[in-house]
Design a protein around this motif. Sequence first.
Motif, PDB file in Angstrom:
ATOM      1  N   ALA A   1     -17.156   1.693  -8.261  1.00 20.41           N
ATOM      2  CA  ALA A   1     -16.678   2.392  -9.452  1.00 20.41           C
ATOM      3  C   ALA A   1     -15.251   2.855  -9.211  1.00 20.41           C
ATOM      4  CB  ALA A   1     -17.578   3.583  -9.751  1.00 20.41           C
ATOM      5  N   ALA A   2     -14.419   2.773 -10.227  1.00 15.12           N
ATOM      6  CA  ALA A   2     -13.040   3.242 -10.107  1.00 15.12           C
ATOM      7  C   ALA A   2     -13.000   4.762 -10.022  1.00 15.12           C
ATOM      8  CB  ALA A   2     -12.215   2.765 -11.298  1.00 15.12           C
ATOM      9  N   GLY A   3     -11.970   5.274  -9.379  1.00 18.43           N
ATOM     10  CA  GLY A   3     -11.757   6.712  -9.352  1.00 18.43           C
ATOM     11  C   GLY A   3     -12.273   7.420  -8.117  1.00 18.43           C
ATOM     12  N   ASP A   4     -12.966   6.719  -7.240  1.00 15.87           N
ATOM     13  CA  ASP A   4     -13.471   7.338  -6.010  1.00 15.87           C
ATOM     14  C   ASP A   4     -12.382   7.224  -4.947  1.00 15.87           C
ATOM     15  OD1 ASP A   4     -14.848   8.380  -3.909  1.00 15.87           O
ATOM     16  OD2 ASP A   4     -16.406   6.845  -3.855  1.00 15.87           O
ATOM     17  N   GLU A   5     -11.542   8.210  -4.858  1.00 14.12           N
ATOM     18  CA  GLU A   5     -10.395   8.163  -3.964  1.00 14.12           C
ATOM     19  C   GLU A   5     -10.788   8.545  -2.540  1.00 14.12           C
ATOM     20  OE1 GLU A   5      -7.253  10.519  -5.545  1.00 14.12           O
ATOM     21  OE2 GLU A   5      -7.178   9.431  -7.468  1.00 14.12           O
ATOM     22  N   GLN A   6     -10.232   7.799  -1.576  1.00 15.06           N
ATOM     23  CA  GLN A   6     -10.458   8.057  -0.169  1.00 15.06           C
ATOM     24  C   GLN A   6      -9.106   8.164   0.535  1.00 15.06           C
ATOM     25  OE1 GLN A   6     -13.526   8.357   1.468  1.00 15.06           O
ATOM     26  NE2 GLN A   6     -14.446   8.317  -0.574  1.00 15.06           N
ATOM     27  N   GLU A   7      -9.034   9.028   1.534  1.00 16.07           N
ATOM     28  CA  GLU A   7      -7.801   9.134   2.313  1.00 16.07           C
ATOM     29  C   GLU A   7      -7.769   8.011   3.339  1.00 16.07           C
ATOM     30  OE1 GLU A   7      -5.941  12.259   5.464  1.00 16.07           O
ATOM     31  OE2 GLU A   7      -6.631  13.088   3.547  1.00 16.07           O
ATOM     32  N   ILE A   8      -6.700   7.233   3.318  1.00 18.72           N
ATOM     33  CA  ILE A   8      -6.604   6.104   4.232  1.00 18.72           C
ATOM     34  C   ILE A   8      -5.159   5.951   4.706  1.00 18.72           C
ATOM     35  CG2 ILE A   8      -6.318   4.492   2.285  1.00 18.72           C
ATOM     36  CD1 ILE A   8      -7.750   2.391   4.008  1.00 18.72           C
ATOM     37  N   ASP A   9      -5.006   5.638   5.974  1.00 17.57           N
ATOM     38  CA  ASP A   9      -3.692   5.414   6.565  1.00 17.57           C
ATOM     39  C   ASP A   9      -3.322   3.949   6.321  1.00 17.57           C
ATOM     40  OD1 ASP A   9      -1.483   4.978   8.180  1.00 17.57           O
ATOM     41  OD2 ASP A   9      -2.238   6.198   9.846  1.00 17.57           O
ATOM     42  N   ILE A  10      -2.544   3.687   5.276  1.00 17.84           N
ATOM     43  CA  ILE A  10      -2.189   2.319   4.917  1.00 17.84           C
ATOM     44  C   ILE A  10      -1.365   1.660   6.020  1.00 17.84           C
ATOM     45  CG2 ILE A  10      -0.874   0.885   3.304  1.00 17.84           C
ATOM     46  CD1 ILE A  10      -3.473   1.855   2.161  1.00 17.84           C
ATOM     47  N   GLY A  11      -0.489   2.443   6.649  1.00  9.50           N
ATOM     48  CA  GLY A  11       0.317   1.889   7.740  1.00  9.50           C
ATOM     49  C   GLY A  11      -0.553   1.399   8.882  1.00  9.50           C
ATOM     50  N   ARG A  12      -1.548   2.199   9.254  1.00 10.43           N
ATOM     51  CA  ARG A  12      -2.456   1.801  10.325  1.00 10.43           C
ATOM     52  C   ARG A  12      -3.253   0.562   9.943  1.00 10.43           C
ATOM     53  NH1 ARG A  12      -2.893   2.482  15.615  1.00 10.43           N
ATOM     54  NH2 ARG A  12      -3.346   0.267  15.551  1.00 10.43           N
ATOM     55  N   LEU A  13      -3.742   0.550   8.676  1.00 12.86           N
ATOM     56  CA  LEU A  13      -4.512  -0.595   8.194  1.00 12.86           C
ATOM     57  C   LEU A  13      -3.665  -1.867   8.221  1.00 12.86           C
ATOM     58  CD1 LEU A  13      -7.075  -1.778   6.878  1.00 12.86           C
ATOM     59  CD2 LEU A  13      -6.121  -1.129   4.657  1.00 12.86           C
ATOM     60  N   ASN A  14      -2.432  -1.758   7.730  1.00 12.29           N
ATOM     61  CA  ASN A  14      -1.539  -2.913   7.730  1.00 12.29           C
ATOM     62  C   ASN A  14      -1.261  -3.394   9.153  1.00 12.29           C
ATOM     63  OD1 ASN A  14       0.571  -4.659   6.252  1.00 12.29           O
ATOM     64  ND2 ASN A  14       1.786  -3.635   7.836  1.00 12.29           N
ATOM     65  N   LEU A  15      -1.036  -2.454  10.047  1.00 13.70           N
ATOM     66  CA  LEU A  15      -0.770  -2.796  11.444  1.00 13.70           C
ATOM     67  C   LEU A  15      -1.946  -3.565  12.046  1.00 13.70           C
ATOM     68  CD1 LEU A  15       1.336  -2.247  13.765  1.00 13.70           C
ATOM     69  CD2 LEU A  15      -0.140  -0.326  14.406  1.00 13.70           C
ATOM     70  N   ASP A  16      -3.176  -3.070  11.794  1.00 12.15           N
ATOM     71  CA  ASP A  16      -4.362  -3.714  12.352  1.00 12.15           C
ATOM     72  C   ASP A  16      -4.576  -5.104  11.764  1.00 12.15           C
ATOM     73  OD1 ASP A  16      -4.869  -1.501  13.904  1.00 12.15           O
ATOM     74  OD2 ASP A  16      -6.348  -0.642  12.537  1.00 12.15           O
ATOM     75  N   ILE A  17      -4.335  -5.255  10.473  1.00 12.42           N
ATOM     76  CA  ILE A  17      -4.537  -6.556   9.828  1.00 12.42           C
ATOM     77  C   ILE A  17      -3.509  -7.564  10.333  1.00 12.42           C
ATOM     78  CG2 ILE A  17      -4.427  -7.808   7.635  1.00 12.42           C
ATOM     79  CD1 ILE A  17      -5.574  -5.301   6.295  1.00 12.42           C
ATOM     80  N   VAL A  18      -2.245  -7.163  10.352  1.00  8.03           N
ATOM     81  CA  VAL A  18      -1.177  -8.087  10.728  1.00  8.03           C
ATOM     82  C   VAL A  18      -1.257  -8.456  12.206  1.00  8.03           C
ATOM     83  CG1 VAL A  18       1.315  -8.380  10.939  1.00  8.03           C
ATOM     84  CG2 VAL A  18       0.351  -7.336   8.888  1.00  8.03           C
ATOM     85  N   LEU A  19      -1.290  -7.457  13.087  1.00  2.60           N
ATOM     86  CA  LEU A  19      -1.286  -7.738  14.512  1.00  2.60           C
ATOM     87  C   LEU A  19      -2.590  -8.350  14.998  1.00  2.60           C
ATOM     88  CD1 LEU A  19       0.634  -4.669  15.991  1.00  2.60           C
ATOM     89  CD2 LEU A  19       1.506  -6.878  15.194  1.00  2.60           C
ATOM     90  N   GLY A  20      -3.675  -8.151  14.225  1.00  2.00           N
ATOM     91  CA  GLY A  20      -4.967  -8.706  14.624  1.00  2.00           C
ATOM     92  C   GLY A  20      -5.340  -9.979  13.900  1.00  2.00           C
ATOM     93  N   ASN A  21      -4.428 -10.506  13.074  1.00  2.00           N
ATOM     94  CA  ASN A  21      -4.737 -11.717  12.296  1.00  2.00           C
ATOM     95  C   ASN A  21      -6.050 -11.564  11.522  1.00  2.00           C
ATOM     96  OD1 ASN A  21      -2.596 -13.723  12.909  1.00  2.00           O
ATOM     97  ND2 ASN A  21      -3.313 -13.412  15.013  1.00  2.00           N
ATOM     98  N   ARG A  22      -6.300 -10.362  11.025  1.00  2.00           N
ATOM     99  CA  ARG A  22      -7.544 -10.097  10.302  1.00  2.00           C
ATOM    100  C   ARG A  22      -7.395 -10.469   8.825  1.00  2.00           C
ATOM    101  NH1 ARG A  22      -7.010  -6.090  14.241  1.00  2.00           N
ATOM    102  NH2 ARG A  22      -8.904  -5.735  15.475  1.00  2.00           N
ATOM    103  N   VAL A  23      -8.521 -10.728   8.173  1.00  2.00           N
ATOM    104  CA  VAL A  23      -8.553 -11.041   6.748  1.00  2.00           C
ATOM    105  C   VAL A  23      -9.579 -10.147   6.066  1.00  2.00           C
ATOM    106  CG1 VAL A  23      -9.103 -12.794   5.011  1.00  2.00           C
ATOM    107  CG2 VAL A  23      -7.869 -13.448   7.076  1.00  2.00           C
ATOM    108  N   ILE A  24      -9.183  -9.544   4.951  1.00  2.00           N
ATOM    109  CA  ILE A  24     -10.111  -8.807   4.096  1.00  2.00           C
ATOM    110  C   ILE A  24     -10.045  -9.454   2.712  1.00  2.00           C
ATOM    111  CG2 ILE A  24     -10.698  -6.578   3.076  1.00  2.00           C
ATOM    112  CD1 ILE A  24      -9.189  -5.246   5.385  1.00  2.00           C
ATOM    113  N   PHE A  25     -11.180  -9.881   2.185  1.00  2.00           N
ATOM    114  CA  PHE A  25     -11.164 -10.516   0.870  1.00  2.00           C
ATOM    115  C   PHE A  25     -12.410 -10.146   0.079  1.00  2.00           C
ATOM    116  CE2 PHE A  25     -13.943 -13.421   3.041  1.00  2.00           C
ATOM    117  CZ  PHE A  25     -14.685 -14.073   2.065  1.00  2.00           C
ATOM    118  N   GLY A  26     -12.333 -10.344  -1.223  1.00  2.00           N
ATOM    119  CA  GLY A  26     -13.456 -10.073  -2.103  1.00  2.00           C
ATOM    120  C   GLY A  26     -14.069 -11.363  -2.614  1.00  2.00           C
ATOM    121  N   SER A  27     -15.369 -11.310  -2.905  1.00  2.00           N
ATOM    122  CA  SER A  27     -16.067 -12.477  -3.429  1.00  2.00           C
ATOM    123  C   SER A  27     -17.101 -12.024  -4.448  1.00  2.00           C
ATOM    124  CB  SER A  27     -16.745 -13.239  -2.284  1.00  2.00           C
ATOM    125  OG  SER A  27     -17.421 -14.379  -2.759  1.00  2.00           O
ATOM    126  N   VAL A  28     -17.222 -12.810  -5.537  1.00  2.00           N
ATOM    127  CA  VAL A  28     -18.190 -12.461  -6.579  1.00  2.00           C
ATOM    128  C   VAL A  28     -18.729 -13.736  -7.198  1.00  2.00           C
ATOM    129  CG1 VAL A  28     -16.524 -12.356  -8.510  1.00  2.00           C
ATOM    130  CG2 VAL A  28     -18.583 -10.935  -8.568  1.00  2.00           C
TER     131      VAL A  28
END
Length: 353
Positions: A267-294
Amino acid sequence: MRAITVEPDAPGSLRLEEFRVPRAEQGTVLIRALALGVCGTDRDIISGKYGTPPPGHKRLIIGHESLGRVEDATSDSGLRKGQLVMGVVRHPDPVPCASCAAGEWDMCRNDQFTEHGIKALDGFGSELYRLDPGFVIPLDESLGLMGVLVEPTSVVAKAWQQIERIGSRSRWNPKKVLIAGAGPVGLLGALLSVQRGLEVHIYDRTAGGPKPRLAADLGAVYHSSGLASLPHDFDVILECTAVSSVIVEVVKHSAPDGIVCLLGVSAAGDEQEIDIGRLNLDIVLGNRVIFGSVNANRSHYEAAASALAKADRTWLERLVNRRVPLSDWQSAFERRDDDVKTVILFRDDETQS
């Protein structure tokens, strides 16, 4: 004929009623319903969160997890009277976009697709419905009532297809899978992961009831005490809860080169505190992929039917742990603590086993 209908955007409008008999122009294959699976999408539509009736109508026949038998079909359909079948939920847009034109309507790019029981097409919650042959999936007779699980399994089959395509970008040899959420999609995701020979872990907040035993009998490790204690080395993560706080935490448990597939609809509107810089660092340096499927296309339904046919029948029967006759249809949409999968039976004589 009797049908379970709802007025989208009108909470509390669900009812069983005599409804319009499907017309021949709605499809050349006439199907008599045996069973209908109930899921969170149905409950969201009933609560007024979304849903669209067919053009020119106020009410929508609900339900998209179908099981039925062919009542009538044209000679060129490839189908025969009495055949066990289920229906494809999404139909391509009329333009069509490049994906829909290629038969990949699950990847529609212009949002003009339609979906049975959800968006602009009546669903399968009626004693009779019609489909064109291209949207009818024949099932092995041995599946019986368990054929009602093909639709949710198709969602996982598509997810795994996409995961394996992404994994092929490099020398990829996955070992461990984490499933977040032990609902039907999560448990079916665990089933398909076990069938791939992988070490499977399932996280769910529910500590009791049938879910831990269902996981254990698959050979999966069940966790309910929190995500913090889990390792950070999962090659594949299937997020099936759609709970924002779980999503934020679960992505942290991905291994380098890991793939995270988001399958839940939040549901939209459920805000969570997240460190975008840390997330970006982990994805880029770790060659990780996050994707959605439906959703799914025909190939995914066929893969799902094949996976279920190979599964232990007694385990699948325990997954479908609440079977409700049409006479008690209202109770099927109520949430109960011990629910795993609830199914409405249209034909008690054929669907008890």
